[in-house]
Design a protein around this motif. Sequence first.
Motif: not given
Length: 451
Positions: A122-138
Motif C-alpha cells: 500500500l505504501s507504494q502509492l505514496q512513492r508513486v504519488a511523489r514521483q508524479s508530483a515531482l514530474t508535474r513540478e518539472a
Amino acid sequence: MPERPSARAAIALVTDAFSELPSPARRARPDGPLAWDGYDASRARAAERTGEDESVVCGTARVEGTPAVLIAFEFGYLGGSLGERTGDRLESAYIHAREHRLPVVALIATGGSRMQEGMVALSQLQRVARQSALTREAGLPQLAVVRDPTTGGGWATLGAGADVILALPGAQVGFAGSRVRPADADPAAYTAEAQVAAGAADAVVRPEELRGTLGRWLSLLTAPSGEPAPPPRPLGATDLPASGWAAVRRARSPRRPRARSYLDAYFTHRVAISGDRCGGTDDGMLCGFGDHGGRTVAYAAQTGTATRPAGYRTATRLIRLADRLGIPVLTLVDTPGAANDAEAERQGVGAAIADLFGAVAVARTPITTLVIGEGGSGGALALAAPGNTWATPDSYFSVIAPELAAAILKRPRREVESTTAQLRVRPQDLAELGLTRADDRSSPEADDPHP
C-alpha cells in the motif's frame, strides 16, 4: 470473459518503437516482506504464465514520432497489482522521464495493491504519488490510458492523477474493485463511460484509434511556446453597433457565430479535455489544445449558455495545465452569466468562479481573450485576460444584464435601452474605457483564421 491484452500487446498497440528500461536491483526476501507462505510460488507461476517478472513493464518509446516514457501494466501477473518491486520500477521510470525531459504515458490495468505484501504494498502509492508530483513540478505532461480493469490505488494515483485520461471502451474503472463494492452497487457506475460522464476522465477511445489519439496529445503537449496567442478574426459583423441595445441584440442573435465556428477556423486540429475531476461536466465550456500556425495553443471557450460550476473548474484545470507546460491560452467569452439556479449554488459556483479568477491572475503563460458574444458579469469576466482582451463587433460586456440592471435600479422596463446606453457596453465603449484592446484588423497582431 475474454482474455485481456498483455502489457506487451498494449505497448505494441501505441508505439512505433520500445526499449525497456533496466529494472532496479533489490535483495530477494523469501516469500516477500511479510514472509507470506506461498508468495514466491505464486510469483513464479505468474512469471511462467505471462513471461514477465513483475506486474509492470517500463521503457522508452516513440508514439507517432514523439518520444515518451511508457509504463504498461501486466494484469496477468497477480492482477497487475502494485508491490514493492513495482514501486521500484515506477519510481525509476519517473526519474528517467525527468532526467531526459520526457512525457509519461501509463497504460494501466491493475486491481490495486498486492495483498501478499500488506502495508508495504500500500505504501507504494505514496512513492508513486511523489514521483508524479515531482514530474508535474518539472513541467512534464502525464497521460493515462485506463484499460480493463483499473481500480484501487492504481486508479487513484497513476490514473486519476494524470493530466489527460483516456479510457478504452467498456473498461472497468473505479476506486472500488468488483469484489469490494456494496452488493447493490450499480456496475454501470464503474465503467470508462461513466467516468467520462462524471468528469473523471477525458474521453473513451477505441483501440484502433488509440495510437493516433495519443500521438496528437503528445505532440501538442510537448510543444511549449512563450508567445501570446493572437486573437482570432471576427467571423460575424464587421461594423460597430450604433447603440448599446443594438450591441446586446447582436450578441444575442441566434445567427451570430459561436465558439465552435471560431475554434474550427483558428485551429488546424485540436483535442479536448472534459470534466472538472470533481464529478461534473459542462457542455457549455469547451476546453483543450490545438495546433495554430504550427504551434500549440490551449483554449477555453464559452458557447453562449449560462456557465455551470463544472465549466469554470474545467477551465481552471485547463489554464493551470497550460501554465505548467508553458503553452499560451486563448479564451473565448460568450455567456449571459454564471448559472444561478439552486443546484449551481449547491455545487459551489462562487468558489468555482473564484478559483478561475485566481488561475488567470497568477498564470505565467500568456492568455489572450476574445469576447465573441455576451459578456455577462463576473461569470464572463473570470475567463478574461487582464490587459489582453479583445471584443468582436457583435459582442458586449456588462456589469450585469441590462434588464437586471434596470430592475436593480428600480427602473421600469421601458428604460432598459436607456440604461444599456448608460452602462456603455458596446465594444467601442469598452476600448475607450481601456477595458479591451482596440481591434484594428490592419495590425500584425490581428490573426488570420486560415494560416
